[in-house]
Design a protein around this motif. Structure first.
Motif, short mmCIF file in Angstrom:
data_model
loop_
_atom_site.label_atom_id
_atom_site.label_comp_id
_atom_site.label_asym_id
_atom_site.label_seq_id
_atom_site.Cartn_x
_atom_site.Cartn_y
_atom_site.Cartn_z
N UNK A 84 0.79 -1.23 0.00
CA UNK A 84 0.00 0.00 0.00
C UNK A 84 0.82 1.29 0.00
N UNK A 85 2.14 1.18 0.13
CA UNK A 85 2.95 2.39 0.29
C UNK A 85 2.96 3.24 -0.97
N UNK A 86 2.78 4.53 -0.79
CA UNK A 86 3.01 5.51 -1.85
C UNK A 86 4.32 6.21 -1.53
N UNK A 87 5.30 6.08 -2.43
CA UNK A 87 6.58 6.73 -2.24
C UNK A 87 6.58 8.07 -2.96
N UNK A 88 7.08 9.09 -2.29
CA UNK A 88 7.09 10.43 -2.85
C UNK A 88 8.53 10.92 -3.01
N UNK A 89 8.75 11.69 -4.04
CA UNK A 89 10.03 12.35 -4.29
C UNK A 89 9.74 13.81 -4.58
N UNK A 90 10.41 14.70 -3.85
CA UNK A 90 10.15 16.13 -3.98
C UNK A 90 11.45 16.89 -4.21
N UNK A 91 11.40 17.82 -5.14
CA UNK A 91 12.52 18.72 -5.37
C UNK A 91 12.06 20.14 -5.08
N UNK A 92 12.59 20.74 -4.03
CA UNK A 92 12.32 22.14 -3.73
C UNK A 92 13.35 22.98 -4.46
N UNK A 93 12.85 23.94 -5.24
CA UNK A 93 13.73 24.65 -6.15
C UNK A 93 13.82 26.14 -5.81
N UNK A 94 15.00 26.69 -6.03
CA UNK A 94 15.22 28.11 -5.82
C UNK A 94 14.67 28.91 -7.00
N UNK A 95 13.64 29.70 -6.74
CA UNK A 95 13.10 30.56 -7.79
C UNK A 95 12.10 29.90 -8.71
#
Length: 499
Positions: free
Chosen positions: A227-238
């Motif tokens: 059931x796991x949902x894996x997330x990947x996030x990139x926080x970007x400058x600007x």
């Protein structure tokens, strides 16, 4: 239903998290096609990530794949638009990797190469640094219908839009910080194989494909869904954050033998809801869903009709949004490594002796109004479980003894790894791979870089079912060998990253 959007490049529908209303068409700045100078290099320093998206909704009504024969399913409407999304990741050594996620059911090997060439020509990024993964929606043009002129025109359109999405992603590249997280999406998917204990105490196995009549207290799933949902996030400058959801579930809610609407299935509403709620760019990356469906026949809730795709998408969006807000951890980036491996798989020729009987079963199916129940009973004495099994026997007999399959592994630093195969992986493979992987988070990329149908594994490969019947490769060696190859490469990448 009127067509929801005109064919403007990279248009995006805006949906509220719990509403299904359309909005004004917008063309995000990140999808603008850059100049030639922009396509050659990723500007800036450090770890950078860019986002690009291009619309791939066909410009004419085409035969649909996913269910039955394409000659009897020709689209007459657009339920929601479809897209190709590109995530461009560039490390401090200026090595760029493109992850391209597309609303298609599957792409055969020849077209994969054409798409890679078009992207390479437009960006300069070599093909070995490009991964193309399908969402596996079943309400999409049938790319295998090679004799259809409209399908050929659509393939030409795809090569153009893939290149545009990749160009836009590179032009959009900005310094980024990486975050990973995971959250349970319990009750939203299930293993579509069952075991049933009959009145004689014998255990019988069956899949969910042929209208099973025995669903009671003696019926259980063969294995439990992951059931796991894996997330990947990139926080970007600007720039906007980029969010990727890695989940496993068959996008079959908007399809069916009588459904003629083109749709990205639940991925579209999920994408719209997450982007609206988080004001981000969102992409869906399909996982190991070869034996996973978005509904349960063993519960009161049954996601099985066209109307459910929005509800299902919004529920997944809630999980994704909650994970981003509460469960993410910052991770070091570092060097991007990638390798494409040609794995030699043994073709399953165990049924070659059944070819005469398989032809009889095929003919019986045609003579009896394509009735699967009658055909299953007719074929059982011959050792053939279904019309699909008969077709698979005939197809596999035409293949050589071995076939090369392209496996794909890439990683970011020593914290995030990805592995993929050109077909439908079973969820138990993914579970075991994640447990064995040396990386902090390991993502399964399904339907990537080609089309070799099913790769059954574990208990779900031990009995006759649609997937195991249609699997082209030897059970007991293929999946296990693929896993060994992935793990060897992931371990190598992890060790290299530490140097």
């Amino acid at each position: 239903m009127k067509r929801l959007l005109t064919m403007l490049l990279c248009a995006v529908l805006l949906f509220g998290l719990f509403a299904c209303g359309g909005g004004d068409q917008q063309i995000p700045e990140t999808t603008a096609v850059p100049t030639t100078e922009d396509t050659l290099t990723v500007k800036g320093e450090g770890f950078r990530v860019g986002f690009g998206r291009a619309i791939i909704t066909p410009e004419e009504n085409l035969p649909l794949g996913g269910f039955g024969t394409s000659s009897t399913r020709v689209m007459n409407d657009v339920l929601d638009d479809t897209y190709v999304t590109c995530i461009a990741m560039t490390d401090e050594q200026d090595n760029t990797y493109l992850l391209m996620l597309v609303d298609l059911q599957r792409i055969e090997d020849v077209l994969i190469e054409l798409l890679r060439v078009s992207v390479t020509d437009a960006t300069g990024i070599p093909g070995e640094n490009i991964t193309i993964s399908c969402s596996h929606t079943h309400s999409i043009p049938d790319l295998t219908y090679d004799t259809h002129e409209g399908i050929q025109r659509y393939k030409n359109l795809l090569t153009q839009r893939f290149a545009q999405a990749a160009q836009a992603a590179i032009a959009d590249s900005l310094p980024a910080t990486m975050y990973v997280g995971s959250r349970d999406a319990e009750g939203l998917n299930f293993v579509k194989h069952y075991q049933h204990t009959d009145e004689n105490g014998q255990v019988q196995y069956f899949g969910d494909n042929f209208g099973v009549s025995v669903i009671d207290d003696t019926t259980h799933h063969v294995t439990e869904a992951y059931n796991a949902m894996h997330m990947l996030q990139f926080k970007r400058e600007g720039g906007k954050d980029i969010v990727i959801s890695n989940f496993r579930s068959h996008p079959t809610l908007t399809g069916g033998s009588s459904e003629l609407n083109l749709s990205s299935d639940f991925i579209g509403p999920m994408r719209d809801a997450v982007e609206t709620e988080l004001d981000c760019h969102f992409a869906f990356m399909q996982g190991a869903c070869g034996n996973i469906n978005p509904r349960s026949r063993l519960s009161n809730e049954n996601f099985g009709t066209e109307e459910n795709h929005v509800e299902y998408g919004y529920r997944l969006a809630q999980v994704a949004v909650a994970c981003i807000r509460e469960d993410m951890q910052e991770k070091e980036t570092g060097r991007i490594q990638s390798e494409k491996i040609l794995f030699e798989a043994k073709v399953d020729h165990s049924g070659d002796a059944l070819i005469p009987y398989a032809k009889l079963v095929q003919q019986y199916w045609k003579d009896n109004n394509r009735n699967h129940t009658l055909t299953n009973a007719y074929g059982r004495p011959y050792g053939i479980s279904s019309y699909y099994h008969a077709s698979a026997i005939i197809l596999k007999a035409q293949l050589p003894q071995t076939q090369q399959i392209e496996l794909d592994v890439f990683s970011i630093g020593d914290t995030v790894g990805f592995f993929s195969a050109p077909g439908e992986l079973f969820d138990l493979m993914s579970i075991e791979m994640e447990e064995a992987s040396p990386f902090d988070m390991t993502y399964t990329v399904g339907f990537a870089n080609g089309d070799w149908k099913y790769f059954p594994y574990g208990p779900c490969a031990q009995y006759a079912s649609y997937e195991s019947d249609y699997g082209r490769f030897e059970v007991g060696t293929t999946a296990e060998g693929m896993m060994d190859t992935w793990l060897e490469t992931l371990n190598k990448f992890h060790a290299n990253a530490a140097e």
